[in-house]
Design an enzyme around this catalytic site. Sequence first.
Site, PDB file in Angstrom:
ATOM      1  CE  LYS A  45      51.521   6.507  51.031  1.00 37.45           C
ATOM      2  NZ  LYS A  45      50.353   5.621  51.051  1.00 37.45           N
ATOM      3  CD  GLN A  89      48.004   4.915  48.212  1.00 38.89           C
ATOM      4  OE1 GLN A  89      49.134   4.854  48.684  1.00 38.89           O
ATOM      5  NE2 GLN A  89      47.107   5.790  48.631  1.00 38.89           N
ATOM      6  CG  ASP A 112      49.499   2.004  55.568  1.00 39.06           C
ATOM      7  OD1 ASP A 112      50.075   3.101  55.711  1.00 39.06           O
ATOM      8  OD2 ASP A 112      49.054   1.598  54.478  1.00 39.06           O
TER       9      ASP A 112
END
Length: 263
Positions: A45, A89, A112
């Site tokens: 990322k 995460q 997200d």
Amino acid sequence: MTIKEYVASEKLRLAEEVKGMDHVPCLAIIQVGDVPASNAYVRGKIKDCGEVGVDARHLRFPEEIAEEELLSEIQKCNDDPSIDGLIVQLPLPKHISEAKVKLAVDARLDVDGFHPLTSFVPCTPKGIVDYLRSEGFDFTGKNAVVIGRSNIVGKPMAHLLLKENCNVTVLHSKTKQEDMAFYVGHADLIVVAVGRLGFLDERFTYKPSAVIVDVGINRNEEGKLKGDAKEGLPVALQTPVPGGVGLLTRLSLLKNVLIAAKK
Ligand code: NAD
């Protein structure tokens, strides 16, 4: 176009878009602990952000961090006006509630797409639909079968395909094998997100015109990365693993960060 080529060209387009923006977009990535797979995902990322000119801020906390403390760190990011997007995460250590963490991220920063009030489409389903559209796939009236009903892939994928006017069937661990064979055999589009090596193979019959999108990430006996579908099934298009949905998911995260930065 292969997925690799598509993602590379989309990244060039996003990099141009960033150059024209009034500020450098910033993505904060919170990571807890030192899980090797998470390290690799976060590295990916950060690399993606660098390629398109997005500032990635990696905030790492030890495995033992208390839930309260993590929630307060998330709040600090929520209150930081220089942050456009914020992701945590997963997975988190067992003593931390993922549900609480997902709710703690401000919905406006939730690139997200995990918060119930988020306006962002979750990255994996979004990446899949954008890619299929770029390939000229016509969704309207197509029989789409989604195998798996997780909150991050299966359910949002089904919603998105419904929005695209597909006839959507969601199959899952309680689906009878004969029904699975029936729906798979009639599908124009199969999105498989089970997490089981060789879940789709030649035991099923497929429409020759069908598209299989393979979301699964598994390791075979030699430790090689493989999807849920056996390679080379007799369909019109089958996305590879690696080099498939994972890349599309990463691309969608960048797109969501740019949307957040424009708000
Ligand atoms: P999950 O792991 O939370 O759950 C698996 C799903 O599969 C469940 O909904 C279950 O109902 C279904 N399932 C299990 N056994 C089944 C069976 N026998 N028949 C039919 N359905 C069955 O789901 P997830 O988080 O969506 O992950 C699925 C896979 O996709 C995993 O391999 C994961 O690593 C991968 N994944 C990949 C990406 C990516 O970007 N490439 C993103 C997210 C998840």
